[in-house]
Design a protein around this motif. Structure first.
Motif, PDB file in Angstrom:
ATOM      1  N   LYS A 165     -24.366  12.372  -9.010  1.00  9.17           N
ATOM      2  CA  LYS A 165     -24.719  13.593  -8.319  1.00  9.17           C
ATOM      3  C   LYS A 165     -25.910  14.249  -9.013  1.00  9.17           C
ATOM      4  O   LYS A 165     -25.927  14.397 -10.231  1.00  9.17           O
ATOM      5  CB  LYS A 165     -23.534  14.561  -8.289  1.00  9.17           C
ATOM      6  CG  LYS A 165     -22.355  14.080  -7.438  1.00  9.17           C
ATOM      7  CD  LYS A 165     -21.245  15.118  -7.407  1.00  9.17           C
ATOM      8  CE  LYS A 165     -20.084  14.641  -6.530  1.00  9.17           C
ATOM      9  NZ  LYS A 165     -18.977  15.631  -6.485  1.00  9.17           N
ATOM     10  N   THR A 166     -26.897  14.626  -8.215  1.00 10.17           N
ATOM     11  CA  THR A 166     -28.049  15.368  -8.721  1.00 10.17           C
ATOM     12  C   THR A 166     -27.951  16.809  -8.230  1.00 10.17           C
ATOM     13  O   THR A 166     -26.967  17.214  -7.616  1.00 10.17           O
ATOM     14  CB  THR A 166     -29.353  14.722  -8.245  1.00 10.17           C
ATOM     15  OG1 THR A 166     -29.405  14.767  -6.808  1.00 10.17           O
ATOM     16  CG2 THR A 166     -29.415  13.264  -8.686  1.00 10.17           C
ATOM     17  N   HIS A 196     -29.572  18.276  -5.894  1.00 11.66           N
ATOM     18  CA  HIS A 196     -29.707  18.458  -4.455  1.00 11.66           C
ATOM     19  C   HIS A 196     -28.939  17.429  -3.630  1.00 11.66           C
ATOM     20  O   HIS A 196     -28.680  17.660  -2.461  1.00 11.66           O
ATOM     21  CB  HIS A 196     -31.190  18.416  -4.067  1.00 11.66           C
ATOM     22  CG  HIS A 196     -32.046  19.380  -4.837  1.00 11.66           C
ATOM     23  ND1 HIS A 196     -31.965  20.741  -4.664  1.00 11.66           N
ATOM     24  CD2 HIS A 196     -32.985  19.173  -5.806  1.00 11.66           C
ATOM     25  CE1 HIS A 196     -32.830  21.345  -5.477  1.00 11.66           C
ATOM     26  NE2 HIS A 196     -33.458  20.411  -6.181  1.00 11.66           N
ATOM     27  N   THR A 197     -28.600  16.301  -4.224  1.00 12.15           N
ATOM     28  CA  THR A 197     -27.965  15.256  -3.429  1.00 12.15           C
ATOM     29  C   THR A 197     -27.156  14.358  -4.362  1.00 12.15           C
ATOM     30  O   THR A 197     -27.088  14.582  -5.569  1.00 12.15           O
ATOM     31  CB  THR A 197     -29.016  14.420  -2.678  1.00 12.15           C
ATOM     32  OG1 THR A 197     -28.347  13.471  -1.845  1.00 12.15           O
ATOM     33  CG2 THR A 197     -29.922  13.689  -3.654  1.00 12.15           C
ATOM     34  N   SER A 198     -26.537  13.364  -3.783  1.00 15.70           N
ATOM     35  CA  SER A 198     -25.800  12.374  -4.563  1.00 15.70           C
ATOM     36  C   SER A 198     -26.309  10.993  -4.185  1.00 15.70           C
ATOM     37  O   SER A 198     -26.634  10.732  -3.025  1.00 15.70           O
ATOM     38  CB  SER A 198     -24.294  12.477  -4.308  1.00 15.70           C
ATOM     39  OG  SER A 198     -24.013  12.260  -2.942  1.00 15.70           O
ATOM     40  N   VAL A 199     -26.368  10.115  -5.178  1.00 18.99           N
ATOM     41  CA  VAL A 199     -26.874   8.760  -4.980  1.00 18.99           C
ATOM     42  C   VAL A 199     -25.727   7.788  -5.203  1.00 18.99           C
ATOM     43  O   VAL A 199     -25.077   7.809  -6.253  1.00 18.99           O
ATOM     44  CB  VAL A 199     -28.031   8.447  -5.945  1.00 18.99           C
ATOM     45  CG1 VAL A 199     -28.534   7.033  -5.731  1.00 18.99           C
ATOM     46  CG2 VAL A 199     -29.159   9.460  -5.762  1.00 18.99           C
TER      47      VAL A 199
END
Length: 1451
Positions: free
Chosen positions: A797-798, A800-803
């Motif tokens: 998780k970053t 702004h989003t999750s990878v």
């Protein structure tokens, strides 16, 4: 791979060729005939091949003197390349093949003119289509390029900024006129290499998150591509790229070579058949000999006629490389005694062949068509005219050595420097804040100085300390110069710009920051302290401070460019800095300077700046006197004409009978300064700045960083190879040497038949012994342990989003099987290995991992092996020591035998592993660093051996074990893995670009696609039949005949183009969905269910023995006890220091040189008031060692920490507590030796040892006390450095924080400002500063209870009052002396009474808050011990808080 698709690549290629085709270009074919290369080394090779130690360096001066006296320093010529010939015409591509050690890199460097470190025998034999060798590599440097394997970039820059910079400097070559077109060109090239989606991503490094390894390699290629060189030498540039990406690159070179008529020479390891077919010619190297040069189509036929056989599934490149290895080449029947065997026999056969004769005719035809200029000129007038015409044509077509003039180079480099600064503002802002904080702190300490004579000394200290703070703030620039030097030298070899233009741009870029920092620092420092309140006073003050900063900045840059290594810089820099600090005129006024060092002030820029700011502050001002002598009731009622008649102000420069002191008189009397020198000094400062700048710029052009000597195998002293005699090499990383563990050196070939799968490279009973050892490690029960996993998913998780990196991966690895983990770049292969090995500490893991149906326990980490892709080892250890370290710490035994038998068993097993891996010949060799130590293949074998000697019970992981290796070495590694699997080991490894023969050695493959989805998991089958049948059944067509199934599989399942201009073959098939719905997956799920639920399997796992646990970790976390760990790690750390004489002697040299400079500068100082002040500052300057020692300790500790955390902590080799303890203990020993040198070089030359007895302390006891204090200070320095480095990630940040704490401790130690003069708010800092107790102890030990005498300047002159009753000086001043102390020099005089206000040191020391009678100097030792203990506890605490994983990933 970014957002690139095939149509974008086609369009980008068309645009690139259009841009390059807008102008005429040089065509640079090259011919070379009978060219040889060699290196030079000392004739006594035994001294070179032995590892340097502290003891060996100690005798080097004596050896040098013997050689100097005898006049004999012979050198030995070491041949690297022998008798090379060939011709590559414009528009042709040459493939260079050979094993590591064959000389491929040397050959490419020779063609490209990058010959640093070795010599070319006859340069005239190399012809660049009419251009001589010297002319080619001077006036035509921009037309050739050599790309090495290392990826060197500025990590702060984005990929787009990096490519824009290269394109901008080739603006003229690319016919670009605007910045927009430059960005367009950079975007076009990024598209060609599938990097257009990463243009805004930083390049990155170990400290800055950025591009992946594959992307960084493509960025290096793209940067080199933008140089537009017509002669290109690519050295293993496909290393780290998957097969498809490597093929795209070669295809791109092919298309550009055809269109632009450029010339390409390229070495490739593990070249596929598709890649091989893209080249026109190939040359094969065998230990420095050329054994073939010619058409790629004719190579197989030539060697077939020599009597060798090519396997049907072997690629041509593999076949050619195998010919240089007796264990791999296959001789045809009937040629056993005819076919060549040794390198010399192969070379002789080549020279006698018809192909070689044809090559000679081609070379002669080329040279006749394009003769050298010099030969035409020597031929006569007609030849001279032709030569001049040819030369003129070439000079017109060339892209110029540097296409842009220096002024434009400076502008472009300046723009890049600003981008680097903008992208990495944290160090700059933190530095500015730190300086500003120090300015505020100093301003508050000297807050609102009164305008009286009482502030004379404090104003002088304030200006001195403020100047030191400003002038030495750029000291860190030595490190920045060293860090950016490799990148600058690389781009200079690319002929992008002159190095001096980058130096100018870097200085100009830092100029605004320096000036702003100077303003923010000096405004509070000036106005808070009530310095001269006048506009001109402040601006003159700031002007000289700013010029001092700029001058010293250039000084540090100059020193950084003059040395080749950082270690060479530390001792001389520290010594010169100390001289600059001492010889400013404040610490030692000119008349007190020793004659043999006093001249230093004339070349000291700080001296001129200090005189100017002092004159600016004091000149033209009168200061009211605050202390008039004599004073008291007996002197207040005198009837005099003036209130101060018969009195004098107790200040230097005072005039009898006056109540004020003129500032200029004080300056002249005490320092010899005058305002008339102020503007002269500004000119001198600027002149010194100019001299420093000229030396710096010249050094950047002429003094490169230290070049690698080449791969030279170095042995531990007293040990050597047991089976071979080596000889040194020079030149490059792969120069040939008999010391390389080539199998031909381990045993002579006895057969010409190919080795069968059952053959082993060890003694006949080797396998049996290994099996027995394995069974013994399981208490005699050979338990099959299966590692299996289900539905593994992983995401990060970053903000702004999750990878999502992995998605629902399942599979297993069984004993006796070799499983390949494959997939495109970015598919999550390494991530899967880390999760299975329980090494992931961040992110979210979903799914389950079992061992025989049970979840992993704390012992899992040490019961597996994990060979990382990076070969991380301690450089100072030998191969055998590294294996012993791993075996003894990680092997727990499992039987009831004692420690002695366990150790013997481990050592015996090491010998078997050395034999199995073919490492016996270099078992005693030092690991070293790349270029001086083990080569690539040897390091990879060692990485695997380190894991094998630990006897992993469960599973062996390997991450890219063949990456970057040639096909022969890759085959050796995979064959080794096959043997281990056949012996019962369970192995899972990732692999890129395996050949068909390598691929068939694996039992099973797990194929991952983009996004971490499973595309296939199952058996490979005989001749890959099972795998091929699956993909043929679900894919668009059959596998082509003769194709490599591994490459065919990856290409088929790739989403994206497979070649330049070719659409993907499998984009219409969702292979992840196909696998999910397949019968094969259903079978996998059924088997996983059986593994998870079968009771017999679930109970078969041998439980962990409780006695394996140690107190410092979870039960079973470590195999060895805490005591065993501590002993072994400390022993290794001490050996590492002993074998790193550069580090040890740089420390000892630093301490001795700085201390000797201090001691000699204060040699036998006169004991008057100024002399006492001088000695106080001599003691004060001992603490200057802190900054340079911490700058050595912190990076050293960080490097050790990197090794520990990257491999040994993950392997559960030993505890982090042991790691910290060993480093603290080793540094303590080194600091003890340093303390003895400090004592000898500083304490005794100053003469303080003769000060007499104090408080019952004899002279010997004083010396012992001083040593203990210096020792404690040294230990405090290293323990504080360890504490900061333990909890902070980056060494630079730790150093900056250490320097800040040092300055704060220094300000409040009581020397600069007496505790009584400190504002009440800061008194706690005086008590908290460790330097307070250090200074108290040293001052009492060295100066207490000593008689003082005033100098002529310090003596107060008093006239007797005219109407007084006293007739002599003694009668007049007697009462005052009894009350105030001091002494009268001329008691019987009747005029001009000479009075000295002090007669012993204790009176002066009380002014600094040192009560001699009430302070036991041994208490200082006790306080420092407390600080050291606190630092040690903080080291463990900070490391535990910041770096010990305490939270499991979410699962």
């Amino acid at each position: 791979m970014g957002d690139t698709n095939a149509s974008n690549v086609q369009q980008a290629l068309a645009k690139w060729l259009d841009i390059r085709g807008r102008y005429d270009r040089l065509q640079l074919g090259v011919s070379f005939q009978h060219v040889s290369c060699y290196g030079l080394t000392q004739s006594s090779y035994s001294s070179i091949s032995l590892q340097a130690t502290v003891a060996s360096w100690a005798i080097l001066p004596f050896q040098f003197m013997v050689q100097l006296i005898s006049g004999r320093r012979p050198q030995q010529k070491i041949h690297i390349l022998h008798d090379f010939s060939g011709v590559v015409r414009a528009g042709e591509m040459l493939l260079v093949l050979g094993r590591p050690g064959s000389g491929c890199s040397t050959f490419l460097k020779t063609i490209a003119g990058d010959t640093h470190g070795f010599h070319v025998a006859d340069l005239q034999r190399i012809n660049y289509q009419g251009i001589p060798y010297q002319q080619m590599h001077s006036k035509f440097r921009g037309e050739r390029i050599y790309l090495a394997e290392l990826d060197l970039h500025f990590p702060e820059l984005t990929l787009g900024e990096t490519l824009n910079f290269a394109a901008d400097l080739r603006r003229n070559t690319l016919s670009c006129d605007t910045s927009d077109s430059i960005e367009d060109v950079a975007h076009i090239v990024s598209t060609l290499f599938y990097l257009d989606g990463s243009l805004d991503t930083r390049i990155g490094n170990a400290m800055i998150r950025g591009l992946s390894g594959g992307e960084k390699k493509r960025a290096s290629i793209a940067e080199a591509f933008l140089t537009c060189a017509q002669l290109q030498c690519w050295d293993n540039s496909t290393r780290g790229l998957d097969s498809s990406t490597a093929l795209r690159f070669v295809e791109l070179l092919r298309r550009c070579t055809d269109a632009l008529q450029s010339t390409v020479a390229m070495s490739v390891y593990q070249a596929s058949e598709y890649m091989y077919q893209k080249f026109d010619k190939v040359t094969l190297l065998y230990e420095g000999r050329q054994i073939y040069f010619g058409s790629t189509d004719a190579a197989v036929d030539y060697f077939t006629r020599l009597g060798f056989v090519k396997h049907e599934r072997t690629t041509t490149a593999e076949f050619l490389t195998y010919l240089t290895n007796p264990q791999r080449r296959v001789v045809r029947e009937g040629f056993c005694h005819i076919a060549p065997r040794t390198p010399d026999e192969f070379a002789a056969a080549w020279r006698a062949s018809a192909e070689a004769q044809r090559l000679g005719r081609d070379i002669n035809a080329f040279n006749l068509e394009y003769p050298h200029w010099e030969r035409l000129i020597a031929a006569g007038n007609d030849g001279k005219k032709e030569a001049l015409a040819t030369k003129g044509k070439f000079m017109t077509l060339r892209s110029s050595t540097y296409p842009m003039p220096p002024i434009q180079q400076i502008q472009t480099c300046l723009s890049r420097s600003l981008s680097r600064m903008r992208n990495n503002l944290t160090p700059i802002i933190s530095g500015m804040i730190g300086q500003m904080v120090l300015g505020v702190v100093i301003g508050s300490v000297f807050y609102n100085l009164e305008d009286t004579t009482a502030s004379f000394h404090r104003r002088a200290i304030l200006l001195y300390f403020g100047l030191m703070l400003n002038a030495f703030s750029p000291a860190f620039e030595i490190y920045s110069i060293r860090a950016q030097r490799p990148v600058i030298e690389k781009q200079n070899r690319y002929a992008l710009y002159y190095p001096f233009t980058e130096s100018i741009a870097s200085y100009l870029c830092d100029l605004p920051t320096k000036l702003l920092t100077s303003v923010l620092t000096n405004i509070p420092l000036y106005f808070m302290t009530n310095l001269r309140r006048a506009a001109d006073g402040f601006f003159v003050f700031w002007l000289f401070m700013a010029v001092a900063v700029l001058t010293m900045s250039m000084f540090f840059r100059m020193l950084g460019s003059l040395s080749r290594t950082l270690e060479e810089t530390m001792a001389p820099v520290s010594t010169v800095v100390l001289f600059y600090i001492i010889y400013t005129g404040f610490v030692i006024p000119p008349r007190y300077m020793v004659p043999w060092l006093g001249w230093i002030r004339w070349i000291n820029p700080v001296y001129y700046a200090y005189e100017a700011v002092m004159a600016n502050e004091f000149d033209g001002r009168e200061f009211p006197c605050t202390n008039i002598v004599p004073a008291g009731p007996d002197y207040d009622n005198l009837e005099t004409e003036m209130a101060v008649a018969g009195k004098v102000c107790a200040a230097i420069g005072a005039v009898p009978g006056r109540s004020t002191v003129q500032g200029e008189v004080y300056l002249s009397a005490k320092f010899g300064y005058t305002k008339a020198h102020m503007w002269r000094n500004l000119g001198i400062l600027l002149g010194i700045l100019a001299i420093f700048a000229v030396v710096h710029l010249v050094a950047t052009e002429l003094i490169p960083a230290r070049w690698s000597r080449g791969d030279v195998l170095v042995f531990k002293r007293g040990k050597s190879s047991t089976s071979v005699k080596g000889k040194p090499t020079a030149g490059d990383e792969d120069a040939p040497t008999a010391e390389f563990p080539s199998d031909v050196l381990l045993r002579a070939p006895t057969t010409t038949t190919p080795p069968q799968s059952g053959e082993e490279d060890l003694k006949a009973d080797g396998t049996t012994n290994i099996e027995a050892a394995r069974e013994k490690s399981h208490n005699g029960v050979n338990v099959p342990t299966v590692t299996h996993w289900r539905d593994l998913s992983y995401g990060i998780k970053t903000k702004h989003t999750s990878v999502e990196i992995l998605r629902a991966v399942e599979g297993w690895v069984k004993p006796g099987t070799l499983t390949a983990l494959m997939g495109v770049t970015g598919a999550g292969k390494t991530t899967l290995l880390d999760i299975l090995a329980d090494r992931v500490t961040t992110g979210e893991v979903l799914g389950q991992v079992f061992v025989n149906g049970r979840h992993r326990d704390p012992s899992f980490g040490r019961r597996i092996g994990y060979a990382q892709q990076e070969d991380i080892h301690l450089p100072t250890s030998t191969v055998r020591e590294a294996l012993e370290f791993s075996a003894l710490l990680r092997y727990s035994g499992g039987d009831d035998s004692g420690a002695s038998s366990l150790r013997d068993a481990a050592l015996n097993y090491i010998d078997q592993i050395l034999d199995l891996l073919g490492m016996i010949s270099y078992a005693e060799a030092v690991i070293g660093v790349p270029g001086e130590g083990l080569n690539v293949e040897q390091r990879k074998r060692l990485t695997i051996a380190v894991e094998m000697v630990a006897r992993p019970e469960l599973l062996l992981f390997l991450d890219e074990p063949t990456s970057g290796l040639d096909s022969q070495t890759a085959w050796s590694i995979v064959r080794l893995l096959r043997k281990l699997a056949d012996n019962g080991q369970a192995i899972l490894c990732t692999i890129h670009r395996p050949s068909s023969q390598l691929f068939e050695m694996f039992d099973r493959v797990l194929l991952l696609g983009e996004g971490g989805k499973v595309l296939y998991f199952g058996n490979i089958g005989q001749d890959s039949s099972t795998l091929v049948n699956y993909f043929e059944r679900n894919g668009p067509g059959a596998c082509p005949a003769g194709a490599n199934p591994a490459e065919w599989m990856v290409e088929l399942t790739r989403v994206g183009p497979t070649e330049i201009g070719e659409e993907a073959k499998g984009t219409e098939i969702d292979w992840a969905r196909a696998w999910k719905d397949s019968d094969e997956r259903k079978a996998v799920l059924r088997h996983l269910h059986e593994l998870e639920t079968t009771p017999a399997t679930a109970t078969a796992l041998v439980p962990l023995l409780e006695e394996d646990a140690v107190g410092s970790g979870s039960p079973g976390r470590f195999a060895a006890t805490f005591y065993q760990q501590l002993v072994m790690v400390c022993e290794r750390t001490f050996k590492g220091y002993w074998r790193d004489p550069l580090y040890v002697y740089s420390r000892l040299g630093l301490c001795s040189c700085v201390s000797l400079a201090n001691g000699l500068s204060f040699y036998n100082t006169t004991l008057d008031i100024q002399g006492l002040t001088n000695l106080l500052f001599s003691i004060f300057l001992v603490t200057q060692l802190f900054t340079t020692i911490s700058q050595q300790v912190i990076p050293q500790f960080t490097d050790q920490r990197t090794l520990f955390e990257a491999r040994e902590r993950r392997d559960r080799s030993y505890s982090w507590i042991v790691f910290l303890t060993s480093n603290i203990a080793t540094e303590a020993v080194l600091q003890t030796l340093s303390s003895l040198l400090i004592l000898a070089c500083w304490y005794y030359p100053t003469g303080m040892w003769r000060s007499g007895e104090s408080g019952g302390l004899s002279i010997a006891e004083r010396g012992g006390l001083v040593f203990c204090l210096v020792w404690m200070f040294s230990l405090w320095t290293t323990t504080l450095s360890h504490a900061l480095a333990a909890g902070i990630e980056h060494a630079e940040t730790s150093v900056n924080l250490a320097v800040l704490l040092y300055w704060l401790s220094l300000v409040f130690c009581g020397v600069l400002v007496a505790p009584g003069a400190l504002p009440g708010f800061w008194i706690f800092m005086y008590r908290a500063s460790p330097f307070t107790y250090l200074m108290k102890g040293l001052v009492v030990a060295g100066l207490a209870d000593t008689r003082l005498a005033c100098s002529t300047v310090e003596m107060l002159h008093i006239d007797l009052p005219k109407n007084g009753s006293a007739s002599t000086c003694g009668a007049y001043l007697g009462v005052y002396v009894q009350t105030a102390g001091g002494y009268i020099l001329n008691q019987e005089a009747m005029d001009d009474c000479q009075y000295c206000p002090v007669s012993e040191t204790n009176v002066v020391l009380e002014l600094f808050g040192i009560e001699v009678e009430d302070w036991n100097p041994w208490e200082s030792v006790g306080f420092l011990v407390v600080y050291i203990v606190f630092n040690i506890l903080a080291t463990f605490g900070f490391y535990w808080l910041g770096r010990v994983p305490r939270w499991k990933v979410q699962s």
